[in-house]
Design an enzyme around this catalytic site. Structure first.
Site, PDB file in Angstrom:
ATOM      1  N   HIS A 187      -9.490   1.276   5.102  1.00  0.00           N
ATOM      2  CA  HIS A 187      -8.205   1.497   5.775  1.00  0.00           C
ATOM      3  C   HIS A 187      -8.423   2.489   6.918  1.00  0.00           C
ATOM      4  CE1 HIS A 187      -4.081   2.639   6.591  1.00  0.00           C
ATOM      5  NE2 HIS A 187      -3.710   1.545   5.948  1.00  0.00           N
ATOM      6  N   GLU A 237      -6.763   4.907   7.828  1.00  0.00           N
ATOM      7  CA  GLU A 237      -6.494   6.301   7.443  1.00  0.00           C
ATOM      8  C   GLU A 237      -7.698   6.903   6.708  1.00  0.00           C
ATOM      9  OE1 GLU A 237      -2.701   5.550   5.573  1.00  0.00           O
ATOM     10  OE2 GLU A 237      -1.870   5.098   7.548  1.00  0.00           O
ATOM     11  N   ASN A 254       0.867  -1.180   0.000  1.00  0.00           N
ATOM     12  CA  ASN A 254       0.000   0.000   0.000  1.00  0.00           C
ATOM     13  C   ASN A 254       0.901   1.227   0.000  1.00  0.00           C
ATOM     14  OD1 ASN A 254      -1.794   2.061   0.531  1.00  0.00           O
ATOM     15  ND2 ASN A 254      -2.277   1.397   2.626  1.00  0.00           N
ATOM     16  N   TRP A 255       0.982   1.883  -1.148  1.00  0.00           N
ATOM     17  CA  TRP A 255       1.893   3.026  -1.259  1.00  0.00           C
ATOM     18  C   TRP A 255       1.350   4.289  -0.593  1.00  0.00           C
ATOM     19  CZ3 TRP A 255       4.214   3.112  -6.934  1.00  0.00           C
ATOM     20  CH2 TRP A 255       4.987   1.960  -7.105  1.00  0.00           C
ATOM     21  N   LYS A 256       0.073   4.287  -0.271  1.00  0.00           N
ATOM     22  CA  LYS A 256      -0.565   5.488   0.310  1.00  0.00           C
ATOM     23  C   LYS A 256      -0.308   6.694  -0.609  1.00  0.00           C
ATOM     24  CE  LYS A 256      -0.054   3.276   4.720  1.00  0.00           C
ATOM     25  NZ  LYS A 256       0.018   3.374   6.168  1.00  0.00           N
ATOM     26  N   GLU A 264      -5.222  -4.735  10.746  1.00  0.00           N
ATOM     27  CA  GLU A 264      -4.167  -3.737  10.923  1.00  0.00           C
ATOM     28  C   GLU A 264      -4.423  -2.930  12.200  1.00  0.00           C
ATOM     29  OE1 GLU A 264      -2.241  -2.600   6.910  1.00  0.00           O
ATOM     30  OE2 GLU A 264      -4.017  -1.379   7.187  1.00  0.00           O
ATOM     31  N   SER A 288       3.619  -2.055  10.297  1.00  0.00           N
ATOM     32  CA  SER A 288       5.069  -2.127  10.549  1.00  0.00           C
ATOM     33  C   SER A 288       5.697  -3.478  10.191  1.00  0.00           C
ATOM     34  CB  SER A 288       5.381  -1.746  12.001  1.00  0.00           C
ATOM     35  OG  SER A 288       5.057  -0.376  12.202  1.00  0.00           O
ATOM     36  N   GLY A 294       2.916  -1.131   4.188  1.00  0.00           N
ATOM     37  CA  GLY A 294       2.970   0.273   3.782  1.00  0.00           C
ATOM     38  C   GLY A 294       4.389   0.693   3.467  1.00  0.00           C
ATOM     39  N   GLY A 295       5.058   1.293   4.451  1.00  0.00           N
ATOM     40  CA  GLY A 295       6.397   1.865   4.259  1.00  0.00           C
ATOM     41  C   GLY A 295       7.386   0.937   3.564  1.00  0.00           C
TER      42      GLY A 295
END
Ligand code: PGA
Length: 248
Positions: free
Chosen positions: A93, A95, A9-11, A163, A208, A229-230
């Protein structure tokens, strides 16, 4: 056996260079090798589909509107995402739930919209730090799963991602026992509701995940992969996670 999934997930990150990086990812040819899904920002969907072509990498959007079209400035519909050739869309999500006030009923409508457009929904659920401290995790995520997932979910049209909000982008992760507890509970809920189909729906862990903790997380029963993500923003970070999954 459930096929494992590594989903990135590149956001609100990524550009053409990152798309080039994506094409350096590799996976083996075995049926037991993981499915790899990458969800870039919507502006990059067309190019991402073009660049990954018929490769093993599948592309997804990060959110969709419940309607097919209309006066919704700034939004994008599931059918628009499908038209790019993307096959998946993340919905619910945290966010989006927190930053855009999305509740379970709205998320459920998005899952339906995704299915109607022929997309597979990656439904996210997860508790906040306060909910974890007050020991409400299982009831919160049980309610989210029940209320956000429509009755006609199947292993083909749905992936569920657990998540914990407090683990996203923080470098903190639940203990392996905590991950097991939540995933076992979610598996039981899926089986109670959908019978044998509930045994087949993939359950991802997200929050994470990185090369250093991937293997131990993937060894937890009922963890069928990760939403990352990151660590999905560089092939050199994402590849070892895919490899860890292939080796589990
Ligand atoms: P993270 O994000 O891997 O950067 O914690 C996960 C997610 O939000 O899907």
């Amino acid at each position: 056996m459930r096929r494992k999934i590594a989903a990135g997930n590149w956001k609100m990150n990524g550009d053409n260079n990152l798309l080039d990086d994506l094409t350096t990812l590799t996976v083996g040819q075995n049926i037991s090798d993981p499915e790899v899904i990458v969800c870039p920002p919507h502006t990059l969907l067309n190019k991402a589909v073009e660049k990954t072509g018929n490769s093993f990498i599948k592309i997804g959007g990060q959110d969709c509107h419940v309607e097919k079209g209309g006066a919704y400035t700034g939004d994008i519909s599931a059918s628009m995402i499908a038209e790019t050739g993307a096959k998946y869309v993340i919905v619910g999500h945290s966010e989006r739930r927190d930053g855009h006030n999305e509740g379970n009923q709205g998320v459920r409508a998005k899952v339906q919209a995704a299915w109607s457009a022929g997309l597979n929904a990656i439904l996210c659920i997860g508790e906040s730090a306060a909910e974890r401290s007050s020991k409400d995790t299982l009831s919160i995520i049980g309610t989210q799963l029940h209320a956000s997932l429509p009755d006609d979910a199947t292993a083909v049209n749905t992936i569920v991602a657990y998540e914990p909000i407090w683990a996203i982008g923080t470098g903190k992760t639940p203990t392996l026992n905590q991950i097991k507890e939540t995933h076992d509970m979610l598996r039981d809920e899926l089986i109670n509701r959908f019978g044998t189909e509930g045994m087949k729906i993939r359950l991802l862990y997200g929050g994470s995940v990185k090369a250093a903790n991937a293997t131990e997380i993937f060894q937890v029963e009922n963890v069928d992969g990760a939403l990352v993500g990151g660590a999905s923003l560089k092939a050199t970070d994402f590849q070892p996670i895919i490899d860890a999954l292939a080796e589990t």
